[in-house]
Design a protein around this motif. Structure first.
Motif, PDB file in Angstrom:
ATOM      1  N   PRO A  55     102.670 -49.694  10.480  1.00 58.07           N
ATOM      2  CA  PRO A  55     102.186 -50.892   9.533  1.00 58.07           C
ATOM      3  C   PRO A  55     103.290 -51.655   8.731  1.00 58.07           C
ATOM      4  O   PRO A  55     104.073 -51.092   8.354  1.00 58.07           O
ATOM      5  CB  PRO A  55     101.114 -49.954   8.765  1.00 58.07           C
ATOM      6  CG  PRO A  55     100.931 -48.761   9.176  1.00 58.07           C
ATOM      7  CD  PRO A  55     102.329 -48.436   9.988  1.00 58.07           C
ATOM      8  N   GLN A  56     103.082 -52.802   8.617  1.00 59.51           N
ATOM      9  CA  GLN A  56     104.051 -53.407   7.881  1.00 59.51           C
ATOM     10  C   GLN A  56     103.197 -54.380   6.842  1.00 59.51           C
ATOM     11  O   GLN A  56     102.487 -55.632   7.225  1.00 59.51           O
ATOM     12  CB  GLN A  56     104.798 -54.497   8.536  1.00 59.51           C
ATOM     13  CG  GLN A  56     105.714 -55.284   7.971  1.00 59.51           C
ATOM     14  CD  GLN A  56     106.802 -54.415   6.982  1.00 59.51           C
ATOM     15  OE1 GLN A  56     107.707 -53.827   7.386  1.00 59.51           O
ATOM     16  NE2 GLN A  56     106.624 -54.655   5.457  1.00 59.51           N
ATOM     17  N   ASP A  61     103.917 -47.891   4.896  1.00 62.11           N
ATOM     18  CA  ASP A  61     103.437 -49.359   4.952  1.00 62.11           C
ATOM     19  C   ASP A  61     104.711 -50.275   5.159  1.00 62.11           C
ATOM     20  O   ASP A  61     104.381 -51.622   4.861  1.00 62.11           O
ATOM     21  CB  ASP A  61     102.489 -49.626   3.700  1.00 62.11           C
ATOM     22  CG  ASP A  61     103.362 -49.050   2.620  1.00 62.11           C
ATOM     23  OD1 ASP A  61     104.533 -48.746   2.677  1.00 62.11           O
ATOM     24  OD2 ASP A  61     102.716 -49.030   1.307  1.00 62.11           O
ATOM     25  N   GLY A  95      98.447 -58.694   3.525  1.00 65.54           N
ATOM     26  CA  GLY A  95      97.868 -57.747   4.521  1.00 65.54           C
ATOM     27  C   GLY A  95      98.831 -57.264   5.496  1.00 65.54           C
ATOM     28  O   GLY A  95     100.142 -57.457   5.325  1.00 65.54           O
ATOM     29  N   ASP A  96      98.515 -56.452   6.503  1.00 65.98           N
ATOM     30  CA  ASP A  96      99.515 -55.790   7.409  1.00 65.98           C
ATOM     31  C   ASP A  96      99.744 -56.838   8.598  1.00 65.98           C
ATOM     32  O   ASP A  96      98.778 -57.196   9.367  1.00 65.98           O
ATOM     33  CB  ASP A  96      98.368 -54.576   8.043  1.00 65.98           C
ATOM     34  CG  ASP A  96      99.225 -53.807   8.733  1.00 65.98           C
ATOM     35  OD1 ASP A  96     100.433 -54.231   9.080  1.00 65.98           O
ATOM     36  OD2 ASP A  96      98.954 -52.730   9.310  1.00 65.98           O
ATOM     37  N   GLN A 123     101.488 -56.153  11.268  1.00 62.86           N
ATOM     38  CA  GLN A 123     101.474 -55.391  12.418  1.00 62.86           C
ATOM     39  C   GLN A 123      99.911 -55.319  13.049  1.00 62.86           C
ATOM     40  O   GLN A 123      99.904 -55.142  14.564  1.00 62.86           O
ATOM     41  CB  GLN A 123     102.079 -54.004  12.345  1.00 62.86           C
ATOM     42  CG  GLN A 123     103.492 -54.213  11.977  1.00 62.86           C
ATOM     43  CD  GLN A 123     104.325 -54.972  13.250  1.00 62.86           C
ATOM     44  OE1 GLN A 123     103.838 -54.885  14.396  1.00 62.86           O
ATOM     45  NE2 GLN A 123     105.442 -55.235  12.889  1.00 62.86           N
ATOM     46  N   ASP A 124      98.811 -55.119  12.124  1.00 61.27           N
ATOM     47  CA  ASP A 124      97.680 -55.318  12.770  1.00 61.27           C
ATOM     48  C   ASP A 124      97.248 -56.594  13.092  1.00 61.27           C
ATOM     49  O   ASP A 124      96.901 -57.360  12.458  1.00 61.27           O
ATOM     50  CB  ASP A 124      96.668 -54.444  11.449  1.00 61.27           C
ATOM     51  CG  ASP A 124      95.405 -54.447  11.792  1.00 61.27           C
ATOM     52  OD1 ASP A 124      94.875 -54.845  12.848  1.00 61.27           O
ATOM     53  OD2 ASP A 124      94.338 -54.169  10.965  1.00 61.27           O
ATOM     54  N   THR A 125      96.838 -56.697  14.594  1.00 63.96           N
ATOM     55  CA  THR A 125      96.665 -57.918  15.066  1.00 63.96           C
ATOM     56  C   THR A 125      95.244 -58.302  14.468  1.00 63.96           C
ATOM     57  O   THR A 125      94.818 -59.577  14.620  1.00 63.96           O
ATOM     58  CB  THR A 125      96.646 -58.106  16.554  1.00 63.96           C
ATOM     59  OG1 THR A 125      95.751 -56.527  17.122  1.00 63.96           O
ATOM     60  CG2 THR A 125      97.769 -57.952  17.206  1.00 63.96           C
ATOM     61  N   ASP A 126      94.464 -57.417  13.996  1.00 63.35           N
ATOM     62  CA  ASP A 126      93.245 -57.919  13.351  1.00 63.35           C
ATOM     63  C   ASP A 126      93.060 -58.241  12.033  1.00 63.35           C
ATOM     64  O   ASP A 126      92.006 -58.578  11.284  1.00 63.35           O
ATOM     65  CB  ASP A 126      92.140 -56.889  13.938  1.00 63.35           C
ATOM     66  CG  ASP A 126      91.058 -57.361  14.446  1.00 63.35           C
ATOM     67  OD1 ASP A 126      91.142 -58.341  15.152  1.00 63.35           O
ATOM     68  OD2 ASP A 126      89.891 -56.675  14.679  1.00 63.35           O
ATOM     69  N   SER A 127      94.178 -58.125  11.257  1.00 64.22           N
ATOM     70  CA  SER A 127      94.033 -58.515   9.656  1.00 64.22           C
ATOM     71  C   SER A 127      93.960 -59.921   9.486  1.00 64.22           C
ATOM     72  O   SER A 127      94.544 -60.825  10.375  1.00 64.22           O
ATOM     73  CB  SER A 127      95.409 -57.739   9.125  1.00 64.22           C
ATOM     74  OG  SER A 127      96.575 -58.601   9.582  1.00 64.22           O
ATOM     75  N   SER A 154      97.384 -61.496   9.862  1.00 60.58           N
ATOM     76  CA  SER A 154      97.826 -61.794  11.354  1.00 60.58           C
ATOM     77  C   SER A 154      97.121 -63.185  11.823  1.00 60.58           C
ATOM     78  O   SER A 154      97.722 -63.872  12.653  1.00 60.58           O
ATOM     79  CB  SER A 154      97.561 -60.401  12.134  1.00 60.58           C
ATOM     80  OG  SER A 154      98.407 -59.581  11.899  1.00 60.58           O
ATOM     81  N   HIS A 155      95.787 -63.261  11.347  1.00 67.02           N
ATOM     82  CA  HIS A 155      94.959 -64.338  11.819  1.00 67.02           C
ATOM     83  C   HIS A 155      95.743 -65.568  11.272  1.00 67.02           C
ATOM     84  O   HIS A 155      95.762 -66.543  11.833  1.00 67.02           O
ATOM     85  CB  HIS A 155      93.578 -64.119  11.385  1.00 67.02           C
ATOM     86  CG  HIS A 155      92.880 -63.348  12.285  1.00 67.02           C
ATOM     87  ND1 HIS A 155      92.641 -63.584  13.694  1.00 67.02           N
ATOM     88  CD2 HIS A 155      92.218 -62.366  12.129  1.00 67.02           C
ATOM     89  CE1 HIS A 155      91.919 -62.681  14.270  1.00 67.02           C
ATOM     90  NE2 HIS A 155      91.772 -61.666  13.073  1.00 67.02           N
TER      91      HIS A 155
END
Ligand code: SF4
Ligand code: SF4
Ligand code: SF4
Lengths: 241, 337
Positions: A2-3, A96, A166-167, A169-173, A176-177
């Protein structure tokens, strides 16, 4: 891995400095101790700020526009400041991706700041240690805070919601959106540090005003200035880079 | 970069101390091969000098650290940090140099002393590399990010220290001819490498642009306000703010005091030494060379132009002088288009 990072929408930022002020307020009174100032009310104040909102002027008169660029530590993926720190005081958390300084280990050699391409490390002359944005680690995991307040102070303060946390690396965060939809970019990508914070570029904004809005506007205008307004359709164009 | 005198003195004096040791060791080794090693007292005296120079550097560096007592922790990140490697290499280098001197003083056999000396020489050479690489490994200061940096640190250290070695030999009445014959080429090599380094920096192409720095792909962006407070660490530490005249003066001082005058003095000494008479000009040459090396190191810092300056309006463009330095203003917007 995670980042966590900040996404800053340059389209929305109005340069109010609320994020910088709230960052200073939170971090100077928070767990990591005061961030000193020299002559804060004098003519030439200096001091430690983790977040600074820069003002740039773009274009040639009369076609000029102003760009506000809030800048804090980018929590780089390949953080060069971490690799060069001789004591290990600077470290990147595996869980994180937050880059932090352990003030008890820092010897004040300042080498890390030489390795930061973004000028985001701030030396605290009073404590003799290097400091920088902590991504508000002392807020974001604090379960005593209501869930919606477990965010960095700068994000909470922003009146235009130009800052997303947010994260990445999480494509759903949400972060990322925001990057995907707003075509987020990195500052100075040639630095090779792979900064995690992203900026959403200024866009050309076209707002088409429909007939109904004009009618309402005209009625209001006529009422207030008692002058007829001949607007059939208005196109408001914002300056985009 | 703002020149920091603690680091300038550290690199100059520690480098000279290492150079003094290395040159004495080389003379001692060559002498032993020819069956005429140095007198033990000379070696001991030289090592006291070398350690004194290194201690001056070390003492200066302590002023750079705000928490010198935590210094031992600096050995932790040796896997990735050249600063850590320097911190690791410095104590053994100084210790072995002290042992080499002690072995001579206590009358150990020449072989034993030379064995310790060889270990000390390896440590001293590695220390040069580590010191130079601290600067050369910073990718955002292109003036430093080159092999010229460790090379010129090493050669200047050897040349200055070598001058000191000649001085010690002359003072203790040893044959100094071999040392002078070695130091003159070292001095010339140091001057040549420094000249190449300066020439490279004068023509340097820097890859960092203000456009990419702020993500505005147009040439006409100007910094209006660098954000909160008048100055701060990232503007004062990274911006030399010295007038162009001072830079020129430093370059003259460096060239004349570090290279030309010591070379001239060593050459003047060469003739009497060749006739088998004693010389005495190496000691003043050492003082001059140390002064010149301080000027050279000061210049090295002032020349450093960090990429982060793009955010604070003090980045010197791809070529030419800093408009900020010329105008004498505290901070100026980016140069006009
Ligand atoms: S922005 Fe600078 S301080 Fe922050 S992680 Fe990257 S290199 Fe380190
Ligand atoms: S100033 Fe502190 S955090 Fe930075 S490199 Fe030195 S010891 Fe590490
Ligand atoms: S995340 Fe926290 S420390 Fe970092 S800029 Fe925002 S408020 Fe400041």
């Amino acid at each position: 891995m995670p980042q966590l990072a900040l996404i800053i929408d340059l389209n929305k930022c109005v340069g109010c400095h609320a994020c910088a002020v709230n960052c200073k307020s939170w971090n100077t009174s928070g767990k990591f101790g005061p961030l000193p100032e020299k002559t804060p009310y004098g003519k030439e104040p200096t001091g430690v700020w983790f977040n600074r909102v820069q003002t740039w002027e773009v274009g040639t008169y009369p076609d000029v526009d102003v760009l506000y660029l809030p800048k804090s530590c980018m929590h780089c993926a390949e953080a060069p400041c971490v690799a060069v720190c001789p004591t290990g005081a600077s470290y990147k958390r595996a869980e994180d991706g937050v880059v932090l300084v352990n003030y008890d280990d820092c010897i004040g050699c300042k080498y890390c700041s030489w390795a930061c391409p973004y000028g985001c490390r701030e030396f605290d002359e009073a404590d003799g240690v290097m400091k920088k944005c902590t991504l508000c680690v002392d807020r974001i995991y604090d379960t005593r805070l209501p869930e919606e307040e477990r965010k960095p102070a700068c994000v909470l303060a922003c009146p235009t919601q130009a800052r997303v946390f947010g994260d990445v690396q999480d494509t759903d965060s949400a972060a990322s959106h925001a990057i995907a939809e707003g075509q987020g970019f990195r500052l100075m990508p040639e630095s090779g540090a792979n900064p995690s914070n992203r900026y959403l570029p200024r866009r050309k904004v076209k707002v088409t005003v429909d007939q109904e809005m004009i009618t309402v506007r005209r009625a209001a205008a006529v009422k207030s200035v008692r002058k007829s307004v001949d607007i059939e359709e208005a196109v408001i164009e914002d300056f985009g880079f | 970069m703002a020149p920091e005198f603690s680091i300038i003195f550290l690199t100059v004096f520690a480098g000279a101390g290492q150079g003094l040791f290395l040159c004495i060791f080389a003379v001692d080794l060559l002498g032993a091969i020819r069956g005429a090693p140095l007198a033990p007292e000379t070696v001991a005296l030289a090592m006291v000098m070398a350690l004194a120079l290194m201690t001056v550097g070390l003492a200066a560096s302590v002023f750079h650290l705000s928490h010198p007592l935590r210094g031992v922790k600096a050995a932790r990140r040796y896997k990735s940090s050249w600063l850590s490697r320097e911190a690791l290499a410095l104590p053994p280098a100084m210790g072995l140099i002290a042992l080499y001197g002690a072995a001579a003083w206590l009358g150990y056999s020449v072989d034993a002393r030379l064995a310790i000396g060889a270990a000390a020489a390896a440590a001293a050479l590695y220390l040069y590399l580590a010191t130079g690489m601290i600067y050369a490994s910073v990718p955002y200061i292109k003036e430093w990010n080159t092999a010229y940096t460790p090379l010129s640190f090493t050669l200047i250290g050897l040349a200055v220290g070598g001058t000191g070695a000649v001085a010690v030999l002359e003072i203790s009445g040893e044959a100094a001819l071999t040392a002078v014959r070695g130091v003159i080429p070292l001095m010339l090599a140091a001057a040549l490498v420094k000249w190449w380094h300066w020439r490279r920096n004068a023509r340097l192409f820097t890859p960092f642009t203000p456009h990419a720095a702020i993500g505005v792909m147009r040439p006409d962006a100007r910094l209006m306000d660098m954000g909160t407070t008048y100055q701060h660490y990232n503007t004062t530490e990274y911006d030399a703010r010295v007038p162009a005249a001072a830079v020129d003066t430093a370059r003259y001082v460096a060239v004349i005091a570090l290279f030309i005058l010591p070379l001239a003095l060593l050459l003047l000494d060469y003739m009497p030494l060749l006739r088998g008479e004693g010389g005495w000009l190496a000691a003043p040459a050492l003082l001059l060379a140390l002064t010149g090396a301080v000027a050279e190191r000061w210049l090295f810092f002032v020349e450093g132009n960090h990429a982060q300056n793009l955010y604070y309006g003090s980045y010197r463009g791809r070529k030419g002088p800093n408009p900020l330095l010329e105008s004498g203003k505290a901070h100026a917007p980016l140069p006009p288009r």
